[in-house]
Every structure is written in C-alpha cells, then in structure tokens.
Design an enzyme around this catalytic site. Sequence first.
Site, PDB file in Angstrom:
ATOM      1  N   TRP A 102       0.832  -1.214   0.000  1.00  0.00           N
ATOM      2  CA  TRP A 102       0.000   0.000   0.000  1.00  0.00           C
ATOM      3  C   TRP A 102       0.855   1.248   0.000  1.00  0.00           C
ATOM      4  CZ3 TRP A 102      -4.352  -0.538  -2.084  1.00  0.00           C
ATOM      5  CH2 TRP A 102      -5.088  -1.716  -1.923  1.00  0.00           C
ATOM      6  N   ASP A 176      -1.971   6.804   6.183  1.00  0.00           N
ATOM      7  CA  ASP A 176      -2.974   5.868   5.687  1.00  0.00           C
ATOM      8  C   ASP A 176      -3.291   4.903   6.829  1.00  0.00           C
ATOM      9  OD1 ASP A 176      -4.467   3.881   4.492  1.00  0.00           O
ATOM     10  OD2 ASP A 176      -3.087   3.518   2.825  1.00  0.00           O
ATOM     11  N   LYS A 200     -12.923  -1.663   5.936  1.00  0.00           N
ATOM     12  CA  LYS A 200     -12.253  -2.510   6.925  1.00  0.00           C
ATOM     13  C   LYS A 200     -12.809  -2.256   8.330  1.00  0.00           C
ATOM     14  CE  LYS A 200      -8.931  -2.803   3.450  1.00  0.00           C
ATOM     15  NZ  LYS A 200      -8.039  -2.021   2.609  1.00  0.00           N
TER      16      LYS A 200
HETATM   17  C1  LIG Z   1      -7.478  -1.469   1.551  1.00  0.00           C
HETATM   18  C2  LIG Z   1      -6.384  -0.479   1.651  1.00  0.00           C
HETATM   19  C3  LIG Z   1      -6.247   0.582   0.739  1.00  0.00           C
HETATM   20  C4  LIG Z   1      -7.111   0.736  -0.494  1.00  0.00           C
HETATM   21  O1  LIG Z   1      -8.393   1.023  -0.185  1.00  0.00           O
HETATM   22  P1  LIG Z   1      -9.461   1.304  -1.348  1.00  0.00           P
HETATM   23  O2  LIG Z   1     -10.607   1.829  -0.559  1.00  0.00           O
HETATM   24  O3  LIG Z   1      -9.712   0.019  -2.040  1.00  0.00           O
HETATM   25  O4  LIG Z   1      -8.886   2.327  -2.256  1.00  0.00           O
HETATM   26  C5  LIG Z   1      -5.238   1.494   0.946  1.00  0.00           C
HETATM   27  N1  LIG Z   1      -4.408   1.392   1.999  1.00  0.00           N
HETATM   28  C6  LIG Z   1      -4.503   0.382   2.882  1.00  0.00           C
HETATM   29  C7  LIG Z   1      -3.565   0.313   4.029  1.00  0.00           C
HETATM   30  C8  LIG Z   1      -5.492  -0.577   2.734  1.00  0.00           C
HETATM   31  O5  LIG Z   1      -5.597  -1.580   3.623  1.00  0.00           O
END
Ligand SMILES: *Cc1c(COP(=O)(O)O)cnc(C)c1O
Length: 364
Positions: A102, A176, A200
Amino acid sequence: MTRAYNFSAGPAMLPEPVMQQAAAEFLNWQNTGMSVMEMSHRSKEYMALAHKMEADLRQVMAIPSNYKVLFLHGGASMQFSAIPLNLTQPGDTVDYLNTGVWSTKAIVEARRFVHVNVVTGGELDNPVTIADPVEWHFSENAKYIHICVNETITGLEMQTSHLEAVFAQGKPVIADMSSNIMCREIDVSRYAMIYAGAQKNIGPAGMAIAIVREDLLGYARDDTPTLLNWQVYANNESMFNTPSTYSWYLAGLVFEWLQSIGGVAQMAKINERKATLLYNYLDQSSFYHNPIHPAQRSWMNVTFTLKNPALETDFLSQAKAAGLLSLKGHKAFGGMRASIYNAMPEAGVVALIAFLEQFAAQNA
Ligand SMILES: *Cc1c(COP(=O)(O)O)cnc(C)c1O
C-alpha cells in the site's frame, strides 16, 4: 445458514447489531416511509443523520475542533493522488516510508506530481520487518511525510518508536490508516491528515474518510479536479455532489456501536486480546508460521503459512466447511491471512484457533 466468521481483509465483517438494525430499518427508516437509500441527501432527515454520524466519529476518535472531517469518494486509493495535489506544487519534494504494497501504491501515484524521496524500504517487496529509524533517510525540504501505519497484505504495523521517529522530523505527517483506524486510541493532533477507506473498520465500501488539519486546506493546485480538492469537501459538508448516502448511514451505525461497547479504548482491549491469542497459538505451533517481526505484528491482519504448502487447498475448503471464511492470503504475499478487525468477535478467533489445532493434529 447461520452467519459465518468472515476473515476477509476487506470488504470485511460488520458488527452483527449494526446489520440487524440496518435490516430492521431497511424499508422504512424512522417512520419516513422510505429507506435511507432512497432519501435525498439534501433532506432535513438525511442532513440530521449526516451531522450525527460526523459528531459520533469526532467523539469516538476524539478529533480536535481544528480538524475537518471529510467523507470522500474513490476509497483510500483516490487519496494517493489527492494528497500531493492538495499539499504540493510541481517541483516539491515529499518523504514516503515504504513498508509494503500500500505504501508502494501511494508512492507510485505521488510520483506523477512531485519528487518522492523514499525514506526506508525502497528496494523491498513485502517487507516483514521495518528497518530501525537510525537507517532511515529523510529529506531536508519535504513538504510532508507519508506513512502507511498498518500494511494490510503482510500484517506489518509500525511500532510506537517508528511513529515517534516520524513525528520528530517536525513535518506534517500524512497517515494511511485504512486497515487500523479506530482499532486503538490515537492522538489525532500529532497528524496533519489521516485517511482510511471504509471497508475494513468503518462500514461498507464506497467511501473514504479524511481527517485534515484546517490550516492545510486551501493550497490545492489550480488544476486539481474539483472532486479531489479537500477544500471543496470542507466547504460543502462533503456534499458538493451526491455522497454515498447508504455507506454514510451504515458507518454512523458502526460509530454508535463502538460507543455502545465503551469506545475505542474498550475496543483496543478486545483487539489486543484477540491478536495475542492468535499469535501465541501460531508461535507455539510447529505446523504454522507467522513471518512478521514480533514487535511489528498487526492487531488487524494476521498472516501465516502452513509447514506443508501442499495442504493449503484442503485447509481452505475445510475451514470454509467449518464456517471460517476468506482465510486465503493476498496473492502478492501468499499463505493465509486472518483479518480480525473490530467487528470480528473474540469467539471468531477462538473458533479459528480450535480449527487450526484440529487441522494440524490431523495433518501432522
Ligand atoms: C485497503 C487499503 C487501501 C485501499 O483502499 P481502497 O478503498 O480500495 O482504495 C489502501 N491502503 C490500505 C492500508 C489498505 O488496507
């Protein structure tokens, strides 16, 4: 069929009380004669729902009043582009830690717009350890530092000492937190901007949340598309265009659920118990193996391999038959992965361990 324990990395399980409430209100929300899904986002009723949802999130995360909360489109990935567009001008330099897939995706996007200095991990695919901060290389003139606090694919999470080393630079920190937001208490005031996709720990897929310190707004590049400009969201209560109304509603129910169980402080205790239980089991077993540095193991995503990879297909089909779903790891990392987000009950982790024990005994 009864509800299974779903270990998917995302979209992931939602709390059962939330799903029950949503089902009960599905056709007729609070005597309006319609579903939330069918309601104008400009209606008095929906505006009240949206305001309460934001207020509850602010309470749950103790978000200071000098931060705006934005509800955005395009998931966390859209923010990979929005961040440099809102915070830099062409020619600027920014610092990114590369701790996994990521982080790498965020770097690839940022490189379209600015010079990216990779502070650590540049040469690695799916690291299982984050290097000691003494080995990191920050740049002097970075406009911000970007981190991915929890790498979802490997289950690698930054330690407190890593975060402190980042904060010590005195630069705006962009985080993030897609896969670990609200898993424990954090001090929002130490970050310039926090963002997360919803699927999540927040609610259904379809929106992302950004928590942005107010003084960072208003500096987007002139050519930033309207819907990537944070200021536009801030000026319009995230309703410049039609928001993902039903996702907002369900996220609101999740925030109420967190409050009802005692908030993020209580959630953190449960999460720590769940993760400890599972890692302790994996560590004493010679049949399974978790490859992540013990001090950097995620509370949310627990990866493991089987001693004999030829058993993986049997493992997954027997797990499914036992009501334990989506344990296959990400193809970029292989093996198995149990995502145990906030909504995964402790009983789910206990059931998983019982299955792991039984499968190991039968295949030893
Ligand atoms: C799932 C995830 C993303 C991407 O998320 P989307 O909503 O599919 O764009 C980005 N960063 C992390 C750490 C993730 O777990």
